[in-house]
Motif scaffolding. Structure first.
Motif, PDB file in Angstrom:
ATOM      1  N   ARG B  20       0.839  -1.207   0.000  1.00  0.00           N
ATOM      2  CA  ARG B  20       0.000   0.000   0.000  1.00  0.00           C
ATOM      3  C   ARG B  20       0.865   1.244   0.000  1.00  0.00           C
ATOM      4  N   GLY B  21       1.623   1.393  -1.067  1.00  0.00           N
ATOM      5  CA  GLY B  21       2.461   2.579  -1.184  1.00  0.00           C
ATOM      6  C   GLY B  21       3.807   2.409  -0.496  1.00  0.00           C
ATOM      7  N   VAL B  22       4.638   1.533  -1.033  1.00  0.00           N
ATOM      8  CA  VAL B  22       5.946   1.271  -0.434  1.00  0.00           C
ATOM      9  C   VAL B  22       7.014   2.103  -1.143  1.00  0.00           C
ATOM     10  N   SER B  23       7.773   2.852  -0.364  1.00  0.00           N
ATOM     11  CA  SER B  23       8.911   3.588  -0.911  1.00  0.00           C
ATOM     12  C   SER B  23      10.163   3.131  -0.188  1.00  0.00           C
ATOM     13  N   LEU B  24      11.143   2.724  -0.955  1.00  0.00           N
ATOM     14  CA  LEU B  24      12.410   2.339  -0.335  1.00  0.00           C
ATOM     15  C   LEU B  24      13.501   2.382  -1.382  1.00  0.00           C
ATOM     16  N   HIS B  25      14.747   2.283  -0.944  1.00  0.00           N
ATOM     17  CA  HIS B  25      15.814   2.199  -1.917  1.00  0.00           C
ATOM     18  C   HIS B  25      16.922   1.299  -1.417  1.00  0.00           C
ATOM     19  N   ALA B  26      17.684   0.767  -2.365  1.00  0.00           N
ATOM     20  CA  ALA B  26      18.846  -0.055  -2.026  1.00  0.00           C
ATOM     21  C   ALA B  26      20.056   0.609  -2.662  1.00  0.00           C
ATOM     22  N   SER B  27      21.050   0.908  -1.827  1.00  0.00           N
ATOM     23  CA  SER B  27      22.222   1.627  -2.336  1.00  0.00           C
ATOM     24  C   SER B  27      23.223   0.655  -2.926  1.00  0.00           C
ATOM     25  N   GLU B  28      23.915   1.140  -3.933  1.00  0.00           N
ATOM     26  CA  GLU B  28      24.920   0.353  -4.641  1.00  0.00           C
ATOM     27  C   GLU B  28      25.965  -0.185  -3.657  1.00  0.00           C
ATOM     28  N   GLY B  29      26.219  -1.496  -3.762  1.00  0.00           N
ATOM     29  CA  GLY B  29      27.262  -2.101  -2.957  1.00  0.00           C
ATOM     30  C   GLY B  29      26.871  -2.423  -1.526  1.00  0.00           C
ATOM     31  N   GLU B  30      25.633  -2.128  -1.161  1.00  0.00           N
ATOM     32  CA  GLU B  30      25.205  -2.376   0.221  1.00  0.00           C
ATOM     33  C   GLU B  30      24.263  -3.563   0.308  1.00  0.00           C
ATOM     34  N   ILE B  31      24.096  -4.033   1.535  1.00  0.00           N
ATOM     35  CA  ILE B  31      23.065  -5.037   1.800  1.00  0.00           C
ATOM     36  C   ILE B  31      21.922  -4.331   2.518  1.00  0.00           C
ATOM     37  N   THR B  32      20.761  -4.373   1.919  1.00  0.00           N
ATOM     38  CA  THR B  32      19.594  -3.748   2.513  1.00  0.00           C
ATOM     39  C   THR B  32      18.644  -4.840   2.982  1.00  0.00           C
ATOM     40  N   ALA B  33      18.253  -4.783   4.245  1.00  0.00           N
ATOM     41  CA  ALA B  33      17.380  -5.826   4.785  1.00  0.00           C
ATOM     42  C   ALA B  33      15.938  -5.355   4.770  1.00  0.00           C
ATOM     43  N   LEU B  34      15.055  -6.307   4.462  1.00  0.00           N
ATOM     44  CA  LEU B  34      13.623  -6.035   4.464  1.00  0.00           C
ATOM     45  C   LEU B  34      13.027  -6.923   5.537  1.00  0.00           C
ATOM     46  N   LEU B 179      24.108 -17.257   5.401  1.00  0.00           N
ATOM     47  CA  LEU B 179      24.168 -15.820   5.670  1.00  0.00           C
ATOM     48  C   LEU B 179      25.612 -15.309   5.594  1.00  0.00           C
ATOM     49  N   ARG B 180      26.560 -16.182   5.951  1.00  0.00           N
ATOM     50  CA  ARG B 180      27.962 -15.795   5.837  1.00  0.00           C
ATOM     51  C   ARG B 180      28.313 -15.557   4.358  1.00  0.00           C
ATOM     52  N   GLN B 181      27.785 -16.441   3.498  1.00  0.00           N
ATOM     53  CA  GLN B 181      28.024 -16.285   2.061  1.00  0.00           C
ATOM     54  C   GLN B 181      27.377 -15.001   1.529  1.00  0.00           C
ATOM     55  N   VAL B 182      26.187 -14.690   2.060  1.00  0.00           N
ATOM     56  CA  VAL B 182      25.516 -13.463   1.615  1.00  0.00           C
ATOM     57  C   VAL B 182      26.368 -12.251   1.980  1.00  0.00           C
ATOM     58  N   ALA B 183      26.896 -12.284   3.210  1.00  0.00           N
ATOM     59  CA  ALA B 183      27.749 -11.175   3.635  1.00  0.00           C
ATOM     60  C   ALA B 183      28.961 -11.053   2.721  1.00  0.00           C
ATOM     61  N   ALA B 184      29.457 -12.217   2.244  1.00  0.00           N
ATOM     62  CA  ALA B 184      30.646 -12.215   1.385  1.00  0.00           C
ATOM     63  C   ALA B 184      30.351 -11.618   0.012  1.00  0.00           C
ATOM     64  N   LEU B 185      29.081 -11.581  -0.370  1.00  0.00           N
ATOM     65  CA  LEU B 185      28.728 -11.034  -1.682  1.00  0.00           C
ATOM     66  C   LEU B 185      29.106  -9.564  -1.793  1.00  0.00           C
ATOM     67  N   ARG B 186      29.132  -8.908  -0.644  1.00  0.00           N
ATOM     68  CA  ARG B 186      29.494  -7.490  -0.653  1.00  0.00           C
ATOM     69  C   ARG B 186      30.874  -7.286  -1.281  1.00  0.00           C
ATOM     70  N   GLU B 187      31.753  -8.279  -1.025  1.00  0.00           N
ATOM     71  CA  GLU B 187      33.122  -8.174  -1.567  1.00  0.00           C
ATOM     72  C   GLU B 187      33.098  -8.231  -3.094  1.00  0.00           C
ATOM     73  N   GLY B 189      30.946  -6.853  -4.852  1.00  0.00           N
ATOM     74  CA  GLY B 189      30.354  -5.622  -5.352  1.00  0.00           C
ATOM     75  C   GLY B 189      28.896  -5.776  -5.729  1.00  0.00           C
ATOM     76  N   THR B 190      28.313  -6.921  -5.355  1.00  0.00           N
ATOM     77  CA  THR B 190      26.904  -7.132  -5.670  1.00  0.00           C
ATOM     78  C   THR B 190      26.037  -6.451  -4.615  1.00  0.00           C
TER      79      THR B 190
END
Lengths: 301, 244
Positions: B20-34, B179-187, B189-190
């Motif tokens: 019902r009207g969701v506004s959000l953003h995900a910044s380049e190179g970051e992990i954004t949690a929902l 989750l450790r692998q997800v954290a590694a994705l930051r390296e 650049g994803t």
């Protein structure tokens, strides 16, 4: 012993023929879980397309064409029926994607009638004699008689089947086809254009059926607008025996069906052939509905 | 710079308005949690971004382009990949075929050799996939399937990876590993948009986060702010009642 071998060979021959049609059946079922009842009629249209081309070609060349002409015409007929398959999928089945299965099934029956009676209008209801035959020569191997026509058909059928199997197992398109049959939604997430892969599947299946149609015309010497009906049911039977949705299963099922018919006919007389074939359909649906190579059906929650 | 931006997105299934009207953003190179409870609309956000759920209002911007209503396959070609809940690996296909399907959208963009290199890279990141290369996908354990699903998504060389509950239904060890692998994705650049049940674990690897409730963003901030937030602690971490 000779008689036994003859029956085996006859069975293999008929089986190779059924297999070409059964493959299209099973591929379409595998990918969108649709029993495409118009598939047998695509085979029939293939026969008529070949008839028209061969008539024109032998008229122009003034003489009966040989095997090479037949093969060229077969390829052209494959392209035509493949395109016909695309068109049917586009106008009759795609708008119903996501609709209840029964609606699509009924549409398939409608498409079948449209093809049958469309051809009846265009060519008339009477059987037509094929202008080019497979050749009448035959030779003996170990006391078994094989006609040149039978040999040519089996060789062509085997080449087409190997090509299809390679395509499905080794190529990018084939991989997408196998994946869609399991989970179309996940395929979307892979960037697969699911509609276009489904269309390609229809093209391939319909092209194989078209090839079988031309071969049937050349081998049996005549075609008529209802010739697709019984072969459609036989192909369905073959697909079920092999495990519907399974490509190698369709070939195996077709060969098994061919052999069953061959031996059943020898045993009970040819008037019992269809009874025998469809009896086995019922038997398989009752005892082993997943077919010879079918997976155990697990309901996903 | 935000790689993905949703602006007042409304979407739903039939009569049900899930967003019902969701506004959000995900910044380049970051992990954004929902974050959010069951039924809050987290998965719907991911599916709306991917074009799997039609958007009824608002806009989605990806890499500076308005992509509202784009078909999924086009978004994938643009560099978006989703790992759906449970991974959804193709069970009857080999592990290798699963990975190659992940690269399906790359025709024209890169040669077969590059795809082969990436295949090798995935096997290095997830060694279990190398051993299982010719095995059927459904012979893998739950955790291995999740790894395969992530590797498969990475095969498209995504700029943005959407992860839907990657640790759900896994044994604690496997969940931690994923989750450790997800954290590694930051390296790599994803950029990652992560939907996760395990709020504490998600906020540990995330940079920023949003809390969704019945289809609306009710809270946003950096991971540290959210971890410190009394509302988050009370609703999702099950402690800190004495502070009320």
């Amino acid at each position: 012993m000779d008689y036994f071998l003859q029956l085996v060979l006859n069975g293999l021959f008929v089986g190779a023929f059924y297999a070409l049609v059964a493959l299209g059946y099973t591929m379409v079922y595998g990918i969108i879980k649709l029993l495409n009842f118009a598939h047998g009629d695509i085979y029939m249209v293939g026969g008529f397309v070949g008839f028209t081309m061969l008539t024109a070609a032998s008229g122009a060349m003034g003489a009966k064409g040989g095997l090479l002409l037949l093969i060229v015409v077969m390829v052209l007929a494959m392209l035509t029926t493949g395109t016909l398959g695309l068109i049917i999928e586009r106008i009759a089945y795609r708008p119903l994607r996501g609709a209840p299965r029964l609606s699509i099934l009924i549409t398939a029956v409608g498409a079948s009638f449209a093809l049958e009676y469309g051809i009846a209008l265009a060519y008339g209801p009477n059987p037509r004699a094929y202008p080019v035959g497979m050749g009448t020569g035959s030779f003996n191997v170990f006391g078994v008689r094989i006609s040149t026509g039978q040999l040519v058909m089996v060789v062509i059928a085997v080449i087409l089947m190997i090509a299809l199997d390679t395509l499905v197992r080794r190529t990018r398109s084939g991989r997408a086809m196998r994946a869609i049959s399991q989970d179309p939604r996940a395929c979307l997430l892979m960037g697969v254009n699911v509609d276009s892969v489904i269309a390609r599947t229809f093209f391939l299946g319909s092209a194989l059926a078209g090839a079988a149609g031309v071969m049937a015309g050349a081998y049996y010497g005549k075609i008529d607008f209802l010739m697709g009906f019984i072969i459609g049911l036989k192909a369905f039977t073959a697909a079920v025996i092999g495990g519907i949705g399974n490509i190698r299963g369709a070939v195996l099922g077709a060969i098994v069906l061919g052999l069953l018919e061959s031996f059943g006919t020898a045993w009970l007389g040819s008037q019992w052939r269809d009874v025998f074939a469809f009896g086995f359909l019922i038997l398989f649906l009752t005892v082993r509905p997943t077919g010879l190579l079918g997976e155990r059906v697990t309901e996903r929650v | 710079m935000s790689l993905l931006r949703l602006s007042s997105v409304r979407a739903g299934y039939g009569g049900l308005q899930a967003l019902r009207g969701v506004s959000l953003h995900a910044s380049e190179g970051e992990i954004t949690a929902l974050l959010g409870a069951n039924g809050a609309g987290k998965t719907t956000v991911l599916n709306a971004v991917c074009g799997l759920v039609p958007i009824a209002g608002g806009d989605v911007f990806f890499a500076g382009e308005r992509v509202t209503g784009y078909p999924t396959e086009r978004l994938v070609r643009m560099g978006l990949a989703q790992v759906p809940e449970g991974g959804k690996v193709f069970g009857e296909l080999s592990v290798r075929d699963n990975l190659l399907l992940g690269a399906y959208s790359r025709r024209g963009r890169s040669s077969r050799a590059e795809v082969r290199d990436d295949l090798e890279e995935m096997c290095r990141m997830f060694p279990v996939l190398r051993e299982a290369s010719s095995r059927r996908g459904d012979t893998l354990s739950g955790g291995e399937q999740q790894m395969l699903a992530i590797a498969r998504a990475l095969m498209s060389r995504p700029r943005l990876l959407l992860l839907d509950e990657p640790s759900i239904g896994l044994a604690p060890m496997a969940a931690a590993e994923v989750l450790r692998q997800v954290a590694a994705l930051r390296e790599l650049g994803t950029t990652v948009l992560l939907v996760e049940q395990n709020v504490a674990a998600a906020l540990q690897i995330a940079d920023r986060g949003y809390v969704l409730e019945v289809g609306q963003v009710v809270l946003e901030g950096t991971a540290a702010e959210l971890l410190a937030s009394r509302d988050v602690r009370r609703a999702y971490l099950g402690r800190d009642y004495e502070g009320i």
